[in-house]
Design an enzyme around this catalytic site. Structure first.
Site, PDB file in Angstrom:
ATOM      1  N   GLU A  17       9.391  13.391 -15.904  1.00 44.17           N
ATOM      2  CA  GLU A  17       8.523  11.936 -15.636  1.00 44.17           C
ATOM      3  C   GLU A  17       6.841  12.315 -16.484  1.00 44.17           C
ATOM      4  O   GLU A  17       6.576  13.812 -16.490  1.00 44.17           O
ATOM      5  CB  GLU A  17       7.657  12.299 -14.173  1.00 44.17           C
ATOM      6  CG  GLU A  17       6.494  11.470 -13.334  1.00 44.17           C
ATOM      7  CD  GLU A  17       6.573  11.455 -12.301  1.00 44.17           C
ATOM      8  OE1 GLU A  17       7.254  10.798 -11.455  1.00 44.17           O
ATOM      9  OE2 GLU A  17       5.156  11.491 -11.329  1.00 44.17           O
ATOM     10  N   THR A  48       4.000   6.954 -15.585  1.00 40.47           N
ATOM     11  CA  THR A  48       2.354   7.355 -14.508  1.00 40.47           C
ATOM     12  C   THR A  48       1.909   6.731 -14.194  1.00 40.47           C
ATOM     13  O   THR A  48       1.816   5.759 -15.332  1.00 40.47           O
ATOM     14  CB  THR A  48       2.669   8.690 -13.210  1.00 40.47           C
ATOM     15  OG1 THR A  48       1.348   9.465 -15.053  1.00 40.47           O
ATOM     16  CG2 THR A  48       3.365   9.835 -12.844  1.00 40.47           C
ATOM     17  N   GLN A 212      -1.433  26.465 -10.980  1.00 42.32           N
ATOM     18  CA  GLN A 212      -1.140  25.102 -10.746  1.00 42.32           C
ATOM     19  C   GLN A 212      -0.809  25.163  -9.319  1.00 42.32           C
ATOM     20  O   GLN A 212      -0.461  23.670  -8.489  1.00 42.32           O
ATOM     21  CB  GLN A 212       0.700  25.224 -11.666  1.00 42.32           C
ATOM     22  CG  GLN A 212       0.045  23.480 -12.301  1.00 42.32           C
ATOM     23  CD  GLN A 212       1.654  23.276 -12.870  1.00 42.32           C
ATOM     24  OE1 GLN A 212       2.082  24.906 -14.137  1.00 42.32           O
ATOM     25  NE2 GLN A 212       2.137  22.535 -13.023  1.00 42.32           N
TER      26      GLN A 212
HETATM   27  C1  LIG Z   1       7.175   9.327  -6.614  1.00 42.79           C
HETATM   28  C2  LIG Z   1       6.040   9.493  -6.759  1.00 42.79           C
HETATM   29  C3  LIG Z   1       5.512   8.925  -7.212  1.00 42.79           C
HETATM   30  C4  LIG Z   1       4.168   8.513  -7.650  1.00 42.79           C
HETATM   31  N1  LIG Z   1       3.388   7.932  -8.951  1.00 42.79           N
HETATM   32  C5  LIG Z   1       2.071   8.268  -8.287  1.00 42.79           C
HETATM   33  C6  LIG Z   1       1.450   6.804  -9.863  1.00 42.79           C
HETATM   34  O1  LIG Z   1       1.497   7.259 -10.843  1.00 42.79           O
HETATM   35  N2  LIG Z   1      -0.112   7.038  -9.554  1.00 42.79           N
HETATM   36  C7  LIG Z   1      -0.323   7.562  -8.749  1.00 42.79           C
HETATM   37  O2  LIG Z   1      -2.313   6.671  -8.140  1.00 42.79           O
HETATM   38  N3  LIG Z   1      -0.174   7.341  -7.275  1.00 42.79           N
HETATM   39  C8  LIG Z   1       1.261   7.755  -7.762  1.00 42.79           C
HETATM   40  N4  LIG Z   1       1.957   8.908  -6.486  1.00 42.79           N
HETATM   41  C9  LIG Z   1       0.936   9.029  -5.420  1.00 42.79           C
HETATM   42  C10 LIG Z   1       0.653   8.104  -4.263  1.00 42.79           C
HETATM   43  O3  LIG Z   1       0.080   7.147  -4.434  1.00 42.79           O
HETATM   44  C11 LIG Z   1       0.253   8.204  -2.824  1.00 42.79           C
HETATM   45  O4  LIG Z   1       1.169   9.558  -2.320  1.00 42.79           O
HETATM   46  C12 LIG Z   1      -0.272   7.471  -2.187  1.00 42.79           C
HETATM   47  O5  LIG Z   1      -0.888   8.059  -1.054  1.00 42.79           O
HETATM   48  C13 LIG Z   1       0.783   7.175  -1.210  1.00 42.79           C
HETATM   49  O6  LIG Z   1       1.459   5.780  -2.093  1.00 42.79           O
HETATM   50  P1  LIG Z   1       2.847   5.317  -1.757  1.00 42.79           P
HETATM   51  O7  LIG Z   1       4.027   4.158  -1.812  1.00 42.79           O
HETATM   52  O8  LIG Z   1       4.118   5.646  -0.920  1.00 42.79           O
HETATM   53  O9  LIG Z   1       1.855   4.425  -0.083  1.00 42.79           O
HETATM   54  P2  LIG Z   1       2.796   3.451   1.366  1.00 42.79           P
HETATM   55  O10 LIG Z   1       3.994   3.861   1.389  1.00 42.79           O
HETATM   56  O11 LIG Z   1       2.350   1.913   1.299  1.00 42.79           O
HETATM   57  O12 LIG Z   1       2.355   4.350   2.683  1.00 42.79           O
HETATM   58  C14 LIG Z   1       0.881   5.382   2.494  1.00 42.79           C
HETATM   59  C15 LIG Z   1       0.972   5.428   4.192  1.00 42.79           C
HETATM   60  O13 LIG Z   1       0.961   4.002   4.864  1.00 42.79           O
HETATM   61  C16 LIG Z   1       2.015   4.209   5.674  1.00 42.79           C
HETATM   62  N5  LIG Z   1       1.736   2.911   6.172  1.00 42.79           N
HETATM   63  C17 LIG Z   1       2.844   2.823   5.415  1.00 42.79           C
HETATM   64  N6  LIG Z   1       3.268   1.006   5.789  1.00 42.79           N
HETATM   65  C18 LIG Z   1       1.881   0.737   6.706  1.00 42.79           C
HETATM   66  C19 LIG Z   1       2.159  -0.177   7.777  1.00 42.79           C
HETATM   67  N7  LIG Z   1       2.929  -1.375   7.292  1.00 42.79           N
HETATM   68  N8  LIG Z   1       1.245  -0.116   8.849  1.00 42.79           N
HETATM   69  C20 LIG Z   1       0.686   1.092   8.497  1.00 42.79           C
HETATM   70  N9  LIG Z   1       0.948   2.287   7.680  1.00 42.79           N
HETATM   71  C21 LIG Z   1       1.604   2.101   7.034  1.00 42.79           C
HETATM   72  C22 LIG Z   1       2.765   5.527   5.724  1.00 42.79           C
HETATM   73  O14 LIG Z   1       3.281   6.151   6.942  1.00 42.79           O
HETATM   74  C23 LIG Z   1       1.597   6.437   4.782  1.00 42.79           C
HETATM   75  O15 LIG Z   1       0.975   7.259   5.616  1.00 42.79           O
HETATM   76  C24 LIG Z   1       3.384   8.630  -6.491  1.00 42.79           C
HETATM   77  C25 LIG Z   1       4.052   9.367  -5.396  1.00 42.79           C
HETATM   78  C26 LIG Z   1       5.404  10.017  -5.178  1.00 42.79           C
HETATM   79  C27 LIG Z   1       5.711  10.478  -3.979  1.00 42.79           C
END
Ligand SMILES: Cc1cc2nc3c(=O)[nH]c(=O)nc-3n(C[C@H](O)[C@H](O)[C@H](O)COP(=O)(O)OP(=O)(O)OC[C@H]3O[C@@H](n4cnc5c(N)ncnc54)[C@H](O)[C@@H]3O)c2cc1C
Length: 288
Positions: A17, A48, A212
């Site tokens: 990444e 990202t 870190q």
């Molecule tokens: C592999 C990886 C790559 C990442 N890359 C980036 C990046 O490039 N840029 C960046 O800004 N961030 C990045 N992140 C961080 C990520 O954006 C954050 O962790 C963010 O807070 C959650 O994103 P998500 O897509 O998991 O959200 P979601 O899947 O929407 O989940 C977020 C929260 O909401 C809950 N939830 C989901 N759906 C519902 C629903 N329908 N009703 C109620 N609750 C719900 C989930 O249980 C969780 O607690 C990355 C994280 C990971 C693990």
């Protein structure tokens, strides 16, 4: 090439990444670092997405450069929570034009201290549905959290929404970083238990500087085993020794994952070609 083909080829592999430049002035140095990583021929590279910021366009520039000029498949990240539908749609169209085949569909962190962000998206599932409806023929990845997403009320609720998100059209999941492989193995078991049968790609972050550690824990909430804290205690004040010990710890984590049947491990290489290269060298016999 779709990255899902890599997960099903039965071989041990590493993907890396990178993150795009945070300012226009750092574009060239970041581009150069990502090119050095591309020259190591990883299975794919993910780029990202800096939510909301004026430099978010660089995700595609970096991804396109790696794909077209270095022949490494790329996975472009996209977040939605701090964007309007109009911006997200435009980004999806840009991806199609740029020939991006793989997208990591994320919600992004909810902006803090910012009252007037668009609020047009609540969760990643909405972005996943939009990508599916866009006729982009994308391979789509989603994020998952072996140690539970920090906003979740419970591990069960987190898993419930993960299943819903997976069923909305994901091809694979990538985990948040973890430092204890046991947490990954038990998470995969729980995910399989509720019917999530997608590849779950483990994400490993080599920690090469003592500073870190705190940042990584604050960002991810990851549990750091005593073994790793002891390493930081012992080598933290010696940058060269700390870098070596951090790479060694990550190598052992990855090697254990391969031994337990994982095909591809995603390394949060943080634009550090020397770290990516050291890990590849350490595992050269396994990777073949
Ligand atoms: C592999 C990886 C790559 C990442 N890359 C980036 C990046 O490039 N840029 C960046 O800004 N961030 C990045 N992140 C961080 C990520 O954006 C954050 O962790 C963010 O807070 C959650 O994103 P998500 O897509 O998991 O959200 P979601 O899947 O929407 O989940 C977020 C929260 O909401 C809950 N939830 C989901 N759906 C519902 C629903 N329908 N009703 C109620 N609750 C719900 C989930 O249980 C969780 O607690 C990355 C994280 C990971 C693990």
């Amino acid at each position: 090439m779709k990255v899902s083909d890599i997960f099903n080829n039965g071989r041990a592999s590493l993907s890396f990444e990178v993150f795009p430049p945070k300012s226009d002035s750092s574009f060239e140095s970041v581009k150069e670092a990502t090119e050095k990583i591309a020259l190591l021929s990883p299975s794919f590279m993910s780029v990202t997405y800096g939510a909301g910021g004026g430099t978010s366009r660089y995700t595609l520039d970096i991804a396109k450069n790696i794909q077209e000029n270095y022949g490494v498949p790329t996975l472009a990240h996209l977040t939605c929570v701090s964007s309007t539908k109009e911006t997200v749609r435009a980004r999806i169209e840009d991806m199609k034009v740029a020939g991006i085949k793989n997208v990591m569909a994320l919600r992004g962190d909810i902006p803090t201290g910012m009252e007037d962000f668009p609020r047009e998206y609540k969760h990643a599932i909405e972005l996943i549905r939009e990508l599916r409806e866009s006729n982009g023929d994308f391979c789509i990845g989603g994020a998952c959290y072996p140690e539970v997403h920090p906003e979740s009320t419970s591990a069960e609720a987190d898993l419930f929404y993960l299943k819903e998100k997976s069923d909305a059209g994901l091809n694979f999941l990538t985990t948040q970083m973890f430092f204890d492989n046991g947490l990954y193995y038990s998470f995969v078991e729980r995910a399989r238990g509720i019917g999530i049968d997608l590849p779950i790609i483990p994400g490993v972050m080599p920690i090469t500087r003592a500073s870190q550690v705190e940042r990584a824990i604050a960002l991810s909430g990851s549990f750091v085993p005593k073994e790793f804290l002891d390493i930081v205690d012992r080598y933290g004040s010696d940058p060269v020794a700390m870098a070596e010990a951090g790479v060694d710890y990550a190598t052992r984590q990855i090697s254990d994952l391969f031994e337990n049947g994982v095909g591809n491990v995603h390394v949060y290489s943080m634009n550090k070609p020397e770290v990516a290269s050291a890990i590849l060298n350490n595992l050269s016999d396994i990777l073949g």
